[in-house]
Write a protein that holds these residues in place. Structure first.
Motif, PDB file in Angstrom:
ATOM      1  N   GLN A   9      -6.265  10.845  -0.532  1.00 48.88           N
ATOM      2  CA  GLN A   9      -7.623  10.420  -0.885  1.00 48.88           C
ATOM      3  C   GLN A   9      -8.650  11.155  -0.026  1.00 48.88           C
ATOM      4  O   GLN A   9      -9.641  11.686  -0.524  1.00 48.88           O
ATOM      5  N   ASP A  15      -0.036  -0.927   4.997  1.00 46.37           N
ATOM      6  CA  ASP A  15      -0.533   0.146   5.856  1.00 46.37           C
ATOM      7  C   ASP A  15      -1.930   0.425   5.304  1.00 46.37           C
ATOM      8  O   ASP A  15      -2.075   1.152   4.328  1.00 46.37           O
ATOM      9  N   GLY A  25       5.579   7.304   2.022  1.00 47.83           N
ATOM     10  CA  GLY A  25       6.179   7.700   3.304  1.00 47.83           C
ATOM     11  C   GLY A  25       6.960   6.571   3.961  1.00 47.83           C
ATOM     12  O   GLY A  25       8.161   6.729   4.258  1.00 47.83           O
ATOM     13  N   HIS A  26       6.320   5.433   4.167  1.00 49.94           N
ATOM     14  CA  HIS A  26       7.035   4.298   4.768  1.00 49.94           C
ATOM     15  C   HIS A  26       8.156   3.829   3.840  1.00 49.94           C
ATOM     16  O   HIS A  26       9.244   3.483   4.290  1.00 49.94           O
ATOM     17  N   LEU A  66       1.622   7.421  -0.612  1.00 50.04           N
ATOM     18  CA  LEU A  66       2.452   8.554  -1.014  1.00 50.04           C
ATOM     19  C   LEU A  66       3.933   8.283  -0.761  1.00 50.04           C
ATOM     20  O   LEU A  66       4.765   9.179  -0.836  1.00 50.04           O
ATOM     21  N   GLY A  73      -6.155   1.046   4.642  1.00 49.27           N
ATOM     22  CA  GLY A  73      -7.038   2.206   4.731  1.00 49.27           C
ATOM     23  C   GLY A  73      -6.772   3.253   3.676  1.00 49.27           C
ATOM     24  O   GLY A  73      -6.204   2.971   2.624  1.00 49.27           O
ATOM     25  N   ASP A 111       0.015  -0.131  -5.297  1.00 48.60           N
ATOM     26  CA  ASP A 111      -1.175   0.584  -4.847  1.00 48.60           C
ATOM     27  C   ASP A 111      -2.249   0.416  -5.918  1.00 48.60           C
ATOM     28  O   ASP A 111      -1.933   0.271  -7.095  1.00 48.60           O
ATOM     29  N   PHE A 125      -3.920  -5.405  -3.626  1.00 47.45           N
ATOM     30  CA  PHE A 125      -2.945  -6.226  -2.891  1.00 47.45           C
ATOM     31  C   PHE A 125      -3.360  -7.680  -2.750  1.00 47.45           C
ATOM     32  O   PHE A 125      -2.545  -8.525  -2.404  1.00 47.45           O
ATOM     33  N   THR A 181       0.878  -1.185   0.000  1.00 46.71           N
ATOM     34  CA  THR A 181       0.000   0.000   0.000  1.00 46.71           C
ATOM     35  C   THR A 181       0.912   1.231   0.000  1.00 46.71           C
ATOM     36  O   THR A 181       0.910   1.995   0.957  1.00 46.71           O
TER      37      THR A 181
HETATM   38  C1  LIG Z   1      -2.771   4.611   4.538  1.00 43.16           C
HETATM   39  S1  LIG Z   1      -2.384   4.716   2.857  1.00 43.16           S
HETATM   40  C2  LIG Z   1      -0.691   4.251   2.781  1.00 43.16           C
HETATM   41  C3  LIG Z   1       0.241   5.369   3.072  1.00 43.16           C
HETATM   42  C4  LIG Z   1       1.715   5.013   2.927  1.00 43.16           C
HETATM   43  N1  LIG Z   1       2.118   4.000   3.874  1.00 43.16           N
HETATM   44  C5  LIG Z   1       2.581   6.246   3.086  1.00 43.16           C
HETATM   45  O1  LIG Z   1       3.366   6.297   4.037  1.00 43.16           O
HETATM   46  O2  LIG Z   1       2.483   7.163   2.276  1.00 43.16           O
HETATM   47  C6  LIG Z   1      -3.166   3.324   2.183  1.00 43.16           C
HETATM   48  C7  LIG Z   1      -2.988   3.131   0.687  1.00 43.16           C
HETATM   49  O3  LIG Z   1      -3.397   1.806   0.397  1.00 43.16           O
HETATM   50  C8  LIG Z   1      -4.051   1.782  -0.833  1.00 43.16           C
HETATM   51  N2  LIG Z   1      -4.903   0.603  -0.815  1.00 43.16           N
HETATM   52  C9  LIG Z   1      -5.974   0.386  -0.029  1.00 43.16           C
HETATM   53  N3  LIG Z   1      -6.501  -0.818  -0.285  1.00 43.16           N
HETATM   54  C10 LIG Z   1      -5.731  -1.389  -1.250  1.00 43.16           C
HETATM   55  C11 LIG Z   1      -5.764  -2.638  -1.940  1.00 43.16           C
HETATM   56  N4  LIG Z   1      -6.712  -3.528  -1.699  1.00 43.16           N
HETATM   57  N5  LIG Z   1      -4.823  -2.885  -2.850  1.00 43.16           N
HETATM   58  C12 LIG Z   1      -3.842  -1.966  -3.110  1.00 43.16           C
HETATM   59  N6  LIG Z   1      -3.773  -0.766  -2.505  1.00 43.16           N
HETATM   60  C13 LIG Z   1      -4.703  -0.476  -1.589  1.00 43.16           C
HETATM   61  C14 LIG Z   1      -4.788   3.093  -0.894  1.00 43.16           C
HETATM   62  O4  LIG Z   1      -5.040   3.443  -2.233  1.00 43.16           O
HETATM   63  C15 LIG Z   1      -3.832   4.036  -0.179  1.00 43.16           C
HETATM   64  O5  LIG Z   1      -3.017   4.720  -1.093  1.00 43.16           O
END
Ligand SMILES: C[S@@+](CC[C@H](N)C(=O)[O-])C[C@H]1O[C@@H](n2cnc3c(N)ncnc32)[C@H](O)[C@@H]1O
Length: 306
Positions: A105, A98, A32-33, A30, A100, A50, A77, A27
């Motif tokens: 978004q 990570d 960050g991790h 952006l 949600g 993503d 995923f 996931t």
């Molecule tokens: C909380 S954000 C992740 C932020 C990231 N860890 C960062 O530090 O920038 C969750 C991301 O997971 C993606 N996401 C949610 N469900 C997903 C799935 N089933 N498959 C792929 N990506 C997914 C969303 O589009 C979103 O960009």
């Protein structure tokens, strides 16, 4: 707009990227991790996945400085093995999810995730067909009630579903603001004080989960992630509500326990795929929550491939 990654130090501690090799951020959002991981460990390479093409564009910019150490793929995923295989990779040293929504978004009104910003009732994270407006305007009352109760854990699900069905007969819902006003009216002014969250929070969460089928893919993702891990590979999952965390907890427990021998009643050690690294979910510190309120509900669980 900033997206502060949650539980970064803890994530790196459990993923242990200094061992080097390929890591998958399922996931990447952006980035960050992902950036923290690549910075901390010069020997690590990263596959970022993503479902959201806008997020991937942002991640590509953010991670450009790491050059060929990064590969990005648009996928859901729960198709992890396929996505990783498409890059010609086999086993990996670690997988992170990570879960949600990202701040990008949530804070882009046109994506329709937020009841704080008026926008079209959409909520698609990417790679999903139906919008929240489709669900709200076309789902039968009983099914709407189930979605709101199960995915939102909303006690007034029946009343809200009824009111939606009555209102949409007059005029279909188009915006987040219209839905928010209806929920506020049904739940009344006391709801906000009693629940200590916005009265619309649960219904919006429920619709988001249903639109994106968020829970349906989670178990499969965890199984595929464990299959992909090399021996001693690490899995780290951060979830943000109890429905997700329950699935993570139960699936990891089953994968750690393996099959039960019907004769001895004990688990067969050869079928135990992982060992839990966290007995209880890791929660953010008060300092982190004060700095980044989005961390408030985060729970991290980690496991190691045997
Ligand atoms: C909380 S954000 C992740 C932020 C990231 N860890 C960062 O530090 O920038 C969750 C991301 O997971 C993606 N996401 C949610 N469900 C997903 C799935 N089933 N498959 C792929 N990506 C997914 C969303 O589009 C979103 O960009």
């Amino acid at each position: 707009m900033q997206h502060l990654p949650v539980l970064v130090a803890e994530t790196l501690e459990w993923l242990a990227p200094r061992r080097g090799g390929w890591f998958v951020d399922a996931t990447v959002g952006l980035g960050g991790h992902a950036a923290a991981l690549l910075q901390a460990s010069p020997g690590a390479q990263l596959v970022g996945i993503d479902r959201d093409s806008e997020a991937l564009e942002r991640a590509a910019r953010r991670l450009a400085e790491f050059g060929p150490r990064v590969r990005l793929v648009q996928a859901r995923f729960d198709r992890l093995e396929q996505a990783v295989a498409s890059l010609g990779l086999d086993r990996v040293a670690g997988v992170l999810a990570d879960l949600g929504v990202s701040s990008l978004q949530l804070e882009t009104a046109e994506r329709g995730f937020s009841f704080r910003r008026d926008g079209p009732l959409d909520m698609r994270m990417g790679m999903s067909e139906v919008t929240a407006a489709d669900l709200v305007n076309e789902t039968a009352e009983g099914e709407l009630e189930r979605i709101i109760r199960e995915y939102g854990e909303e006690r007034q699900a029946r009343r809200i579903a009824r009111a939606i069905v009555l209102a949409r007969a007059e005029r279909p819902f188009e915006t987040t603001g219209e839905l928010k006003r209806l929920i506020d009216r049904v739940k009344g002014p006391r709801a906000a004080r009693e629940e200590r969250i916005d009265p619309a929070t649960r219904v919006f969460q429920a619709l988001r989960i249903a639109v994106n089928q968020e829970l349906a893919g989670l178990e499969r993702f965890l199984e595929e992630a464990v299959n992909l891990l090399a021996t001693d590979g690490r899995l780290v999952v951060i979830s943000y509500h109890s429905l997700e965390d329950r699935i993570v907890k139960n699936t990891l427990r089953d994968l750690a326990r393996g099959e039960i021998d019907p004769v001895t009643g004990r688990s067969r050690s050869e079928s135990q795929l992982i060992e839990a690294l966290t007995r209880k979910p890791v929660r953010p510190s008060e300092a982190e929550v004060a700095f980044n309120p989005r961390a408030r509900s985060a729970r991290l669980r980690a496991a190691r491939r045997l």
